[in-house]
Design an enzyme around this catalytic site. Structure first.
Site, PDB file in Angstrom:
ATOM      1  N   CYS A   1       4.590  -6.248  -2.141  1.00 31.53           N
ATOM      2  CA  CYS A   1       4.304  -4.974  -3.085  1.00 31.53           C
ATOM      3  C   CYS A   1       4.680  -4.243  -2.201  1.00 31.53           C
ATOM      4  O   CYS A   1       6.216  -3.667  -2.872  1.00 31.53           O
ATOM      5  CB  CYS A   1       2.005  -4.747  -2.630  1.00 31.53           C
ATOM      6  SG  CYS A   1       1.626  -4.039  -4.265  1.00 31.53           S
ATOM      7  N   HIS A   2       4.278  -2.503  -2.207  1.00 35.19           N
ATOM      8  CA  HIS A   2       5.163  -1.690  -2.150  1.00 35.19           C
ATOM      9  C   HIS A   2       5.657  -1.888  -0.189  1.00 35.19           C
ATOM     10  O   HIS A   2       6.774  -1.009  -0.033  1.00 35.19           O
ATOM     11  CB  HIS A   2       4.514  -0.255  -1.560  1.00 35.19           C
ATOM     12  CG  HIS A   2       4.199   0.156  -2.726  1.00 35.19           C
ATOM     13  ND1 HIS A   2       2.924  -0.246  -3.729  1.00 35.19           N
ATOM     14  CD2 HIS A   2       4.275   0.817  -4.393  1.00 35.19           C
ATOM     15  CE1 HIS A   2       2.261  -0.180  -4.771  1.00 35.19           C
ATOM     16  NE2 HIS A   2       3.325   0.826  -4.727  1.00 35.19           N
TER      17      HIS A   2
ATOM     18  N   GLY B   1       0.596  -1.267  -0.228  1.00 29.92           N
ATOM     19  CA  GLY B   1      -0.233  -0.476  -0.039  1.00 29.92           C
ATOM     20  C   GLY B   1       0.837   1.547  -0.055  1.00 29.92           C
ATOM     21  O   GLY B   1       2.311   1.121  -0.123  1.00 29.92           O
ATOM     22  N   ARG B   2      -0.633   2.283   0.287  1.00 31.45           N
ATOM     23  CA  ARG B   2       1.083   3.242   0.253  1.00 31.45           C
ATOM     24  C   ARG B   2       2.321   3.620   1.868  1.00 31.45           C
ATOM     25  O   ARG B   2       2.907   4.826   1.650  1.00 31.45           O
ATOM     26  CB  ARG B   2      -0.165   4.328   0.205  1.00 31.45           C
ATOM     27  CG  ARG B   2      -0.397   5.003  -1.294  1.00 31.45           C
ATOM     28  CD  ARG B   2      -0.630   6.417  -1.566  1.00 31.45           C
ATOM     29  NE  ARG B   2      -2.282   6.395  -1.037  1.00 31.45           N
ATOM     30  CZ  ARG B   2      -2.927   7.647  -0.568  1.00 31.45           C
ATOM     31  NH1 ARG B   2      -1.938   8.383  -0.105  1.00 31.45           N
ATOM     32  NH2 ARG B   2      -3.971   7.470   0.218  1.00 31.45           N
TER      33      ARG B   2
ATOM     34  N   TYR C   1       6.131  -5.216  -6.192  1.00 36.27           N
ATOM     35  CA  TYR C   1       4.594  -4.772  -7.107  1.00 36.27           C
ATOM     36  C   TYR C   1       6.390  -4.371  -8.257  1.00 36.27           C
ATOM     37  O   TYR C   1       6.910  -2.959  -8.037  1.00 36.27           O
ATOM     38  CB  TYR C   1       3.797  -3.436  -6.505  1.00 36.27           C
ATOM     39  CG  TYR C   1       3.677  -2.863  -7.717  1.00 36.27           C
ATOM     40  CD1 TYR C   1       2.470  -3.651  -8.358  1.00 36.27           C
ATOM     41  CD2 TYR C   1       3.445  -1.581  -8.495  1.00 36.27           C
ATOM     42  CE1 TYR C   1       1.264  -2.408  -9.346  1.00 36.27           C
ATOM     43  CE2 TYR C   1       2.282  -0.599  -9.067  1.00 36.27           C
ATOM     44  CZ  TYR C   1       2.157  -1.533  -9.545  1.00 36.27           C
ATOM     45  OH  TYR C   1       1.029  -1.019 -10.807  1.00 36.27           O
TER      46      TYR C   1
ATOM     47  N   GLU D   1       5.747   3.708   2.115  1.00 35.58           N
ATOM     48  CA  GLU D   1       6.817   5.308   1.578  1.00 35.58           C
ATOM     49  C   GLU D   1       6.623   6.265   2.807  1.00 35.58           C
ATOM     50  O   GLU D   1       7.610   6.606   2.101  1.00 35.58           O
ATOM     51  CB  GLU D   1       6.027   6.237   0.493  1.00 35.58           C
ATOM     52  CG  GLU D   1       6.178   6.816  -0.285  1.00 35.58           C
ATOM     53  CD  GLU D   1       5.339   7.746  -0.622  1.00 35.58           C
ATOM     54  OE1 GLU D   1       4.964   7.390  -2.759  1.00 35.58           O
ATOM     55  OE2 GLU D   1       3.838   7.766  -0.655  1.00 35.58           O
TER      56      GLU D   1
END
Length: 200
Positions: free
Chosen positions: A119-120, A89-90, A139, A93
């Protein structure tokens, strides 16, 4: 024998499936799972995001469920945990900007404890500088982060996972069955399938 403890590091707009499914599944097989977020405590919530693949050039994003944390970030002692889970997800980050998050991540890598990232989530591993010489996936848009951190990005099918030593990685929630199965192997979990006798 004491129950193994797993730490899950999350943040706002973590991917809904990638936090909910492993959080519940790992508890289902008997592990204690503590989900934490920087600057939040047990009982606080993080928002989640639903990322989907609907034919656009990148994933779409929609609001997900609120996820309730069950441990307090400031009270975490990484050495008391047996494994680490980093959903995507975000969230990765921005939580990768937190020095303590990076220190916690490095502890698991340096101690060779099992790490599952999806993923992220690989953005956090790259920022913690623990991917040197590792084969992993993520990802695809995160592949430059992996390569710049000295890792080897492996392009696999969306439902596959890559294992390299203590690290198991996958591209997205489509890989949950394989990703979680490989993580359970690293944890030493044995699941037996028993034949049930039919009653006539």
């Amino acid at each position: 024998m004491s129950t193994k403890k797993i730490l899950m590091i999350v943040g706002d707009y973590v991917e809904d499936y990638e936090v909910m499914v492993p959080f519940q599944a790992l508890q289902m097989v008997g592990y204690a799972v503590h989900a934490v977020c920087p600057d939040k405590k047990a009982g606080d919530k993080v928002r989640t995001a639903v990322h989907d693949f609907e034919g656009d050039q990148t994933y779409s994003e929609k609001p997900g469920h609120n996820f309730t944390l069950n441990a307090t970030f400031e009270e975490i002692k990484a050495e008391t945990y047996d494994a680490l889970v980093i959903p995507g997800g975000r969230a990765p980050e921005y939580i990768r900007l937190n020095r303590t998050v990076l220190e916690i991540t490095r502890h698991f890598a340096q101690a060779n404890k099992p790490i599952a990232a999806i993923c992220h989530g690989l953005q956090l591993l790259a920022a913690a500088d623990v991917l040197q010489g590792k084969r992993c996936t993520a990802y695809p848009a995160c592949s430059p982060d992996i390569r710049l951190a000295g890792g080897t990005y492996v392009d696999v099918l969306a439902d596959e996972a890559i294992v390299d030593g203590n690290l198991v990685t996958a591209q997205a929630w489509l890989a949950h069955p394989r990703w979680l199965a490989e993580f359970l192997k690293l944890l030493g979990t044995k699941i037996e399938h028993l034949e049930v006798a039919k009653v006539n």
